[in-house]
Design a protein around this motif. Structure first.
Motif, PDB file in Angstrom:
ATOM      1  N   GLU A 112      11.708   9.217   6.053  1.00 57.88           N
ATOM      2  CA  GLU A 112      13.029   9.626   5.569  1.00 57.88           C
ATOM      3  C   GLU A 112      12.953  10.006   4.090  1.00 57.88           C
ATOM      4  O   GLU A 112      11.952   9.751   3.424  1.00 57.88           O
ATOM      5  CB  GLU A 112      14.053   8.502   5.773  1.00 57.88           C
ATOM      6  CG  GLU A 112      14.169   7.994   7.199  1.00 57.88           C
ATOM      7  CD  GLU A 112      14.714   8.979   8.231  1.00 57.88           C
ATOM      8  OE1 GLU A 112      14.614  10.204   8.048  1.00 57.88           O
ATOM      9  OE2 GLU A 112      15.225   8.492   9.258  1.00 57.88           O
ATOM     10  N   ALA A 113      14.035  10.600   3.587  1.00 56.29           N
ATOM     11  CA  ALA A 113      14.058  11.063   2.198  1.00 56.29           C
ATOM     12  C   ALA A 113      14.689  10.003   1.305  1.00 56.29           C
ATOM     13  O   ALA A 113      15.673   9.369   1.688  1.00 56.29           O
ATOM     14  CB  ALA A 113      14.846  12.370   2.098  1.00 56.29           C
ATOM     15  N   GLN A 114      14.119   9.824   0.109  1.00 58.36           N
ATOM     16  CA  GLN A 114      14.690   8.880  -0.844  1.00 58.36           C
ATOM     17  C   GLN A 114      14.534   9.415  -2.256  1.00 58.36           C
ATOM     18  O   GLN A 114      13.690  10.261  -2.529  1.00 58.36           O
ATOM     19  CB  GLN A 114      14.025   7.503  -0.712  1.00 58.36           C
ATOM     20  CG  GLN A 114      12.524   7.463  -0.989  1.00 58.36           C
ATOM     21  CD  GLN A 114      12.133   7.304  -2.454  1.00 58.36           C
ATOM     22  OE1 GLN A 114      12.953   6.918  -3.285  1.00 58.36           O
ATOM     23  NE2 GLN A 114      10.894   7.612  -2.775  1.00 58.36           N
ATOM     24  N   SER A 115      15.375   8.920  -3.139  1.00 57.66           N
ATOM     25  CA  SER A 115      15.277   9.229  -4.558  1.00 57.66           C
ATOM     26  C   SER A 115      15.396   7.917  -5.317  1.00 57.66           C
ATOM     27  O   SER A 115      16.283   7.114  -5.019  1.00 57.66           O
ATOM     28  CB  SER A 115      16.416  10.158  -4.975  1.00 57.66           C
ATOM     29  OG  SER A 115      16.462  10.277  -6.388  1.00 57.66           O
ATOM     30  N   GLY A 116      14.505   7.694  -6.263  1.00 56.21           N
ATOM     31  CA  GLY A 116      14.586   6.496  -7.091  1.00 56.21           C
ATOM     32  C   GLY A 116      13.328   5.658  -7.081  1.00 56.21           C
ATOM     33  O   GLY A 116      13.070   4.918  -8.018  1.00 56.21           O
ATOM     34  N   ALA A 117      12.542   5.759  -6.020  1.00 55.08           N
ATOM     35  CA  ALA A 117      11.319   4.954  -5.944  1.00 55.08           C
ATOM     36  C   ALA A 117      10.093   5.863  -5.950  1.00 55.08           C
ATOM     37  O   ALA A 117      10.157   7.010  -5.503  1.00 55.08           O
ATOM     38  CB  ALA A 117      11.321   4.101  -4.680  1.00 55.08           C
ATOM     39  N   ARG A 118       8.995   5.329  -6.488  1.00 55.29           N
ATOM     40  CA  ARG A 118       7.706   6.011  -6.345  1.00 55.29           C
ATOM     41  C   ARG A 118       6.856   5.131  -5.446  1.00 55.29           C
ATOM     42  O   ARG A 118       6.525   3.991  -5.796  1.00 55.29           O
ATOM     43  CB  ARG A 118       7.028   6.192  -7.698  1.00 55.29           C
ATOM     44  CG  ARG A 118       5.959   7.286  -7.640  1.00 55.29           C
ATOM     45  CD  ARG A 118       5.492   7.630  -9.034  1.00 55.29           C
ATOM     46  NE  ARG A 118       4.413   6.761  -9.442  1.00 55.29           N
ATOM     47  CZ  ARG A 118       3.133   6.969  -9.130  1.00 55.29           C
ATOM     48  NH1 ARG A 118       2.784   8.022  -8.416  1.00 55.29           N
ATOM     49  NH2 ARG A 118       2.203   6.131  -9.529  1.00 55.29           N
ATOM     50  N   ILE A 119       6.560   5.642  -4.282  1.00 54.41           N
ATOM     51  CA  ILE A 119       5.844   4.865  -3.268  1.00 54.41           C
ATOM     52  C   ILE A 119       4.469   5.494  -3.075  1.00 54.41           C
ATOM     53  O   ILE A 119       4.361   6.680  -2.800  1.00 54.41           O
ATOM     54  CB  ILE A 119       6.613   4.880  -1.923  1.00 54.41           C
ATOM     55  CG1 ILE A 119       8.069   4.428  -2.135  1.00 54.41           C
ATOM     56  CG2 ILE A 119       5.913   3.991  -0.898  1.00 54.41           C
ATOM     57  CD1 ILE A 119       8.952   4.628  -0.922  1.00 54.41           C
ATOM     58  N   VAL A 120       3.425   4.684  -3.249  1.00 57.44           N
ATOM     59  CA  VAL A 120       2.070   5.153  -2.960  1.00 57.44           C
ATOM     60  C   VAL A 120       1.683   4.569  -1.603  1.00 57.44           C
ATOM     61  O   VAL A 120       1.811   3.365  -1.371  1.00 57.44           O
ATOM     62  CB  VAL A 120       1.081   4.699  -4.058  1.00 57.44           C
ATOM     63  CG1 VAL A 120      -0.338   5.147  -3.724  1.00 57.44           C
ATOM     64  CG2 VAL A 120       1.512   5.244  -5.421  1.00 57.44           C
ATOM     65  N   TYR A 121       1.256   5.432  -0.697  1.00 59.08           N
ATOM     66  CA  TYR A 121       0.928   4.980   0.653  1.00 59.08           C
ATOM     67  C   TYR A 121      -0.270   5.778   1.144  1.00 59.08           C
ATOM     68  O   TYR A 121      -0.623   6.807   0.573  1.00 59.08           O
ATOM     69  CB  TYR A 121       2.122   5.215   1.595  1.00 59.08           C
ATOM     70  CG  TYR A 121       2.419   6.675   1.798  1.00 59.08           C
ATOM     71  CD1 TYR A 121       1.862   7.386   2.863  1.00 59.08           C
ATOM     72  CD2 TYR A 121       3.212   7.372   0.888  1.00 59.08           C
ATOM     73  CE1 TYR A 121       2.097   8.740   3.017  1.00 59.08           C
ATOM     74  CE2 TYR A 121       3.446   8.728   1.033  1.00 59.08           C
ATOM     75  CZ  TYR A 121       2.888   9.401   2.097  1.00 59.08           C
ATOM     76  OH  TYR A 121       3.104  10.756   2.234  1.00 59.08           O
ATOM     77  N   PHE A 122      -0.917   5.296   2.188  1.00 60.16           N
ATOM     78  CA  PHE A 122      -1.901   6.145   2.849  1.00 60.16           C
ATOM     79  C   PHE A 122      -1.592   6.180   4.338  1.00 60.16           C
ATOM     80  O   PHE A 122      -1.006   5.255   4.887  1.00 60.16           O
ATOM     81  CB  PHE A 122      -3.339   5.692   2.556  1.00 60.16           C
ATOM     82  CG  PHE A 122      -3.686   4.319   3.069  1.00 60.16           C
ATOM     83  CD1 PHE A 122      -4.223   4.143   4.343  1.00 60.16           C
ATOM     84  CD2 PHE A 122      -3.478   3.191   2.270  1.00 60.16           C
ATOM     85  CE1 PHE A 122      -4.550   2.877   4.814  1.00 60.16           C
ATOM     86  CE2 PHE A 122      -3.804   1.918   2.746  1.00 60.16           C
ATOM     87  CZ  PHE A 122      -4.343   1.759   4.019  1.00 60.16           C
ATOM     88  N   THR A 123      -1.977   7.295   4.963  1.00 58.28           N
ATOM     89  CA  THR A 123      -1.725   7.476   6.389  1.00 58.28           C
ATOM     90  C   THR A 123      -3.006   7.136   7.135  1.00 58.28           C
ATOM     91  O   THR A 123      -4.073   7.655   6.810  1.00 58.28           O
ATOM     92  CB  THR A 123      -1.293   8.928   6.666  1.00 58.28           C
ATOM     93  OG1 THR A 123      -0.171   9.215   5.817  1.00 58.28           O
ATOM     94  CG2 THR A 123      -0.885   9.120   8.115  1.00 58.28           C
ATOM     95  N   LYS A 124      -2.867   6.262   8.093  1.00 60.73           N
ATOM     96  CA  LYS A 124      -4.022   5.816   8.872  1.00 60.73           C
ATOM     97  C   LYS A 124      -4.312   6.822   9.993  1.00 60.73           C
ATOM     98  O   LYS A 124      -3.462   7.660  10.304  1.00 60.73           O
ATOM     99  CB  LYS A 124      -3.741   4.418   9.431  1.00 60.73           C
ATOM    100  CG  LYS A 124      -3.543   3.389   8.306  1.00 60.73           C
ATOM    101  CD  LYS A 124      -3.404   1.977   8.821  1.00 60.73           C
ATOM    102  CE  LYS A 124      -2.088   1.772   9.527  1.00 60.73           C
ATOM    103  NZ  LYS A 124      -1.707   0.365   9.656  1.00 60.73           N
ATOM    104  N   PRO A 125      -5.512   6.730  10.594  1.00 60.49           N
ATOM    105  CA  PRO A 125      -5.851   7.685  11.663  1.00 60.49           C
ATOM    106  C   PRO A 125      -4.814   7.726  12.789  1.00 60.49           C
ATOM    107  O   PRO A 125      -4.604   8.764  13.399  1.00 60.49           O
ATOM    108  CB  PRO A 125      -7.198   7.166  12.192  1.00 60.49           C
ATOM    109  CG  PRO A 125      -7.791   6.420  11.033  1.00 60.49           C
ATOM    110  CD  PRO A 125      -6.635   5.825  10.269  1.00 60.49           C
TER     111      PRO A 125
END
Length: 196
Positions: A112-125
């Motif tokens: 989903e879309a958000q404004s205000g946070a910086r989220i670092v994530y990685f996508t798994k296989p």
């Protein structure tokens, strides 16, 4: 004929240029792309103005954005109506930091879309995502989320009631307050102010 007479001012209103766009906005990928950023930034700004207080996070569902692109150039009222055809209204909810952290993980999982946070994530296989870090973007720089602090979140009434994980977290929140403005009007006002 009488019907056409009644409608023509409305149609003319749709063709009014309300701003201009540098670069194209696209929906797609994590956070509903640049279109998702645009709408969630606009919600956060408008809600902050209305409440006279900064909003920590704005959240909008990608499925609520009904156009996949808006081209560079003149932005008309029609573009915003086509993008946001529903009568959704802004709602503010207060969450604890612990609730906010859970919400952000769900936002990433659901793209989903958000404004205000910086989220670092990685996508798994298997295409699921793991969140590595989450910070809130404030005028003074990025801040960690304090599990015990209270944070102001703005979203639309539909997301609060539609059911599912995200709704469940929002419903745990306190002080739910309708802001008396539709998402569409908020984004129109945002475009006008950004262009001015």
């Amino acid at each position: 004929n009488q019907m056409l007479v009644a409608y023509s001012p409305k149609v003319r209103e749709l063709d009014v240029v309300i701003g201009s766009l540098k670069g194209e906005l696209r929906k797609g990928g994590m956070g509903a792309g640049s279109l998702g950023n645009f709408v969630s930034d606009g919600m956060r700004w408008q809600a902050g103005l209305k409440l006279g207080q900064p909003i920590d996070l704005a959240l909008i569902n990608g499925g609520g954005l009904r156009r996949s692109t808006i081209s560079e150039g003149e932005l008309r009222a029609r573009d915003i109506f086509e993008l946001l055809p529903f009568e959704n209204a802004l709602v503010r909810v207060d969450l604890t930091g612990e609730q906010l952290a859970r919400l952000l993980k769900l936002i990433v999982a659901n793209r989903e879309a958000q404004s205000g946070a910086r989220i670092v994530y990685f996508t798994k296989p298997d295409k699921t995502s793991d969140v590595v870090t989450m910070k809130l973007r404030t005028p003074g720089g990025e801040k960690d989320i304090d599990p015990k602090a209270t944070y102001r979140v703005v979203t639309i009434d539909y997301i609060v009631v539609r059911g599912g994980d995200i709704s469940a977290v929002l419903q745990e929140g306190k002080d739910r307050q309708p802001l008396g403005i539709t998402l569409r009007d908020a984004i129109m006002a945002y475009v006008k102010s950004e262009t001015a």
